[in-house]
Design a protein around this motif. Structure first.
Motif, mmCIF file in Angstrom:
data_model
loop_
_atom_site.group_PDB
_atom_site.id
_atom_site.type_symbol
_atom_site.label_atom_id
_atom_site.label_comp_id
_atom_site.label_asym_id
_atom_site.label_seq_id
_atom_site.Cartn_x
_atom_site.Cartn_y
_atom_site.Cartn_z
ATOM 1 N N PRO A 6 23.674 50.940 9.347
ATOM 2 C CA PRO A 6 24.334 50.921 8.037
ATOM 3 C C PRO A 6 23.388 50.656 6.870
ATOM 4 O O PRO A 6 23.734 50.973 5.722
ATOM 5 C CB PRO A 6 25.348 49.776 8.182
ATOM 6 C CG PRO A 6 24.786 48.894 9.254
ATOM 7 C CD PRO A 6 24.107 49.830 10.211
ATOM 8 N N ASN A 7 22.212 50.112 7.155
ATOM 9 C CA ASN A 7 21.264 49.761 6.087
ATOM 10 C C ASN A 7 20.147 50.785 5.921
ATOM 11 O O ASN A 7 19.164 50.526 5.224
ATOM 12 C CB ASN A 7 20.645 48.385 6.357
ATOM 13 C CG ASN A 7 19.831 48.339 7.651
ATOM 14 O OD1 ASN A 7 20.128 49.049 8.606
ATOM 15 N ND2 ASN A 7 18.805 47.492 7.674
ATOM 16 N N VAL A 8 20.284 51.959 6.556
ATOM 17 C CA VAL A 8 19.248 52.992 6.476
ATOM 18 C C VAL A 8 19.787 54.190 5.694
ATOM 19 O O VAL A 8 20.906 54.664 5.954
ATOM 20 C CB VAL A 8 18.792 53.449 7.878
ATOM 21 C CG1 VAL A 8 17.737 54.559 7.771
ATOM 22 C CG2 VAL A 8 18.219 52.269 8.657
ATOM 23 N N ALA A 9 18.982 54.664 4.759
ATOM 24 C CA ALA A 9 19.339 55.859 3.984
ATOM 25 C C ALA A 9 18.138 56.788 3.922
ATOM 26 O O ALA A 9 16.983 56.355 4.100
ATOM 27 C CB ALA A 9 19.781 55.474 2.572
ATOM 28 N N PHE A 10 18.410 58.054 3.672
ATOM 29 C CA PHE A 10 17.346 59.054 3.571
ATOM 30 C C PHE A 10 17.528 59.854 2.282
ATOM 31 O O PHE A 10 18.649 60.087 1.827
ATOM 32 C CB PHE A 10 17.357 59.990 4.779
ATOM 33 C CG PHE A 10 17.092 59.288 6.072
ATOM 34 C CD1 PHE A 10 15.797 58.968 6.451
ATOM 35 C CD2 PHE A 10 18.134 58.918 6.911
ATOM 36 C CE1 PHE A 10 15.541 58.304 7.642
ATOM 37 C CE2 PHE A 10 17.900 58.256 8.105
ATOM 38 C CZ PHE A 10 16.592 57.951 8.465
ATOM 39 N N ARG A 11 16.392 60.272 1.736
ATOM 40 C CA ARG A 11 16.418 60.994 0.461
ATOM 41 C C ARG A 11 15.255 61.970 0.413
ATOM 42 O O ARG A 11 14.126 61.620 0.780
ATOM 43 C CB ARG A 11 16.319 59.992 -0.696
ATOM 44 C CG ARG A 11 16.434 60.612 -2.075
ATOM 45 C CD ARG A 11 16.699 59.540 -3.100
ATOM 46 N NE ARG A 11 16.869 60.108 -4.430
ATOM 47 C CZ ARG A 11 17.423 59.468 -5.452
ATOM 48 N NH1 ARG A 11 17.869 58.228 -5.276
ATOM 49 N NH2 ARG A 11 17.541 60.049 -6.631
ATOM 50 N N SER A 12 15.525 63.167 -0.045
ATOM 51 C CA SER A 12 14.464 64.165 -0.190
ATOM 52 C C SER A 12 13.645 63.841 -1.431
ATOM 53 O O SER A 12 14.172 63.836 -2.550
ATOM 54 C CB SER A 12 15.064 65.568 -0.301
ATOM 55 O OG SER A 12 14.046 66.535 -0.411
ATOM 56 N N ALA A 13 12.364 63.555 -1.231
ATOM 57 C CA ALA A 13 11.489 63.190 -2.345
ATOM 58 C C ALA A 13 10.049 63.222 -1.864
ATOM 59 O O ALA A 13 9.763 63.078 -0.670
ATOM 60 C CB ALA A 13 11.820 61.791 -2.874
ATOM 61 N N SER A 14 9.134 63.404 -2.788
ATOM 62 C CA SER A 14 7.717 63.323 -2.459
ATOM 63 C C SER A 14 7.263 61.869 -2.512
ATOM 64 O O SER A 14 7.837 61.051 -3.236
ATOM 65 C CB SER A 14 6.888 64.158 -3.443
ATOM 66 O OG SER A 14 6.847 63.526 -4.709
ATOM 67 N N ALA A 15 6.252 61.554 -1.755
ATOM 68 C CA ALA A 15 5.719 60.187 -1.749
ATOM 69 C C ALA A 15 5.125 59.803 -3.091
ATOM 70 O O ALA A 15 5.106 58.627 -3.454
ATOM 71 C CB ALA A 15 4.653 60.065 -0.654
ATOM 72 N N GLU A 16 4.655 60.797 -3.819
ATOM 73 C CA GLU A 16 3.932 60.534 -5.062
ATOM 74 C C GLU A 16 4.837 60.331 -6.273
ATOM 75 O O GLU A 16 4.368 59.910 -7.338
ATOM 76 C CB GLU A 16 2.972 61.702 -5.353
ATOM 77 C CG GLU A 16 1.914 61.920 -4.299
ATOM 78 C CD GLU A 16 2.379 62.803 -3.127
ATOM 79 O OE1 GLU A 16 1.559 63.099 -2.249
ATOM 80 O OE2 GLU A 16 3.578 63.185 -3.110
ATOM 81 N N HIS A 17 6.134 60.604 -6.127
ATOM 82 C CA HIS A 17 7.031 60.540 -7.279
ATOM 83 C C HIS A 17 8.407 60.075 -6.819
ATOM 84 O O HIS A 17 9.181 60.856 -6.259
ATOM 85 C CB HIS A 17 7.121 61.916 -7.955
ATOM 86 C CG HIS A 17 7.931 61.913 -9.214
ATOM 87 N ND1 HIS A 17 7.595 61.169 -10.316
ATOM 88 C CD2 HIS A 17 9.080 62.580 -9.532
ATOM 89 C CE1 HIS A 17 8.495 61.369 -11.277
ATOM 90 N NE2 HIS A 17 9.404 62.213 -10.821
ATOM 91 N N MET A 18 8.694 58.797 -7.055
ATOM 92 C CA MET A 18 9.976 58.215 -6.629
ATOM 93 C C MET A 18 10.593 57.437 -7.791
ATOM 94 O O MET A 18 10.683 56.205 -7.753
ATOM 95 C CB MET A 18 9.766 57.333 -5.398
ATOM 96 C CG MET A 18 9.304 58.108 -4.174
ATOM 97 S SD MET A 18 9.046 57.101 -2.700
ATOM 98 C CE MET A 18 7.518 56.264 -3.162
#
Length: 293
Positions: free
Chosen positions: A84-96
């Motif tokens: 329940p505490n894990v989420a995922f998101r499409s993003a680059s490591a360099e820009h969050m």
């Protein structure tokens, strides 16, 4: 990380056949870490194996990856009722930009750090990391057959020798060289990072655990599974694009470069004639840890 967007790439195979990381690796990172455990960010999270492993240790874990296919694989492999505490998101490591300044206690990257643009990454890490927070990047190079030195030599020939019909010309650089050299090219700026530690392992084909350093990654695989693992290499997908008419035998073709590799090994190593034969393999690896000043 364009490889993971190619039509030839199987996110499911990547999840199934890539090595998992042992408790000893996570324990090494967690013992190094000091202070709170509120938010962990997993960069280049792939199918979410690291995020799931660290979920019990942190209040929240966020996995990011520029590949939407990988994010979909991670989400399908991470049931909300169990994580329940894990989420995922499409993003680059360099820009969050969705992460607040100094909001992250631990940033990890498993087999992803060689893809990053460090001129852009380290300023972003400086922004999001709290003082005293931990950066932990690790990666693994090619596996070796620890009991079969001749098989390992042939594997290395196919993996790195030049020639359009081999794999060497299809690795993305400088990423592959960074992995081969155990992430030593990644140098956290001393202005922002301290207590930098590196833990490495270089395997040898003189039997299990015959290499130098601290071994994290080892596994028994059937030879047929070894073929499937090698077909997750980014270089293999480059080779596929250059040889669209050459299909693997298991898919009804006359054989691809991986079939040819194992044919050559079987010609000199009798054990490799049986795809059900189990062999012990080890990966060379590098773990980099640093603390935010």
């Amino acid at each position: 990380m364009a490889t993971f967007a190619k039509s030839t790439f199987s996110h499911a195979s990547y999840a199934a056949f890539r090595p998992s990381y042992p408790p000893s690796l996570y324990n090494t990172v967690l013992q190094y870490h000091r202070g709170p455990k509120n938010l962990c960010v997993d960069l280049g999270c792939g199918h979410g194996v690291v995020a799931r492993a660290l979920a019990p240790e942190f209040s929240s874990v966020l996995g990011t990856d520029p590949s939407k296919g990988m994010i979909e694989q991670a989400q399908s492999s991470t049931p909300k009722d169990q994580y329940p505490n894990v989420a995922f998101r499409s993003a680059s490591a360099e820009h969050m930009p969705f992460l607040k300044d100094e909001s992250v206690e631990l940033v990890v990257a498993g087999q992803a750090a060689h893809w990053f643009d460090y001129a852009a990454l380290f300023p972003e890490m400086r922004r999001i990391m709290r003082k005293g927070g931990t950066l932990a990047f690790w990666g693994y190079k090619d596996h070796i057959f620890v009991d079969y030195p001749r098989a390992t030599q042939i594997l290395n020939h196919y993996a790195y020798s030049p020639g359009k019909d081999l794999l060497g010309e299809y690795w993305s650089q400088p990423g592959r060289s960074i992995v081969q050299n155990k992430l030593r090219a990644i140098q956290p700026p001393s202005t922002d990072w301290e207590d930098i530690r590196r833990i490495e392992y270089e395997p040898d084909s003189n039997g299990p655990a015959s290499g130098e350093g601290t071994m994290f990654l080892t596994k028994k695989l059937k030879l047929g599974e070894c073929k499937k693992y090698i077909r997750t290499w980014s270089a293999y997908h480059g080779w596929q694009e250059a040889h669209p008419g050459m299909k693997k035998r298991s898919a009804g073709g006359n054989g691809d470069v991986i079939d040819q590799m194992f044919d050559d090994i079987a010609n000199v190593v009798q054990d490799f004639k049986d795809e059900e034969k189990e062999v012990q393999i080890e990966w060379g690896s590098g773990l980099l840890m640093a603390r935010r000043k």
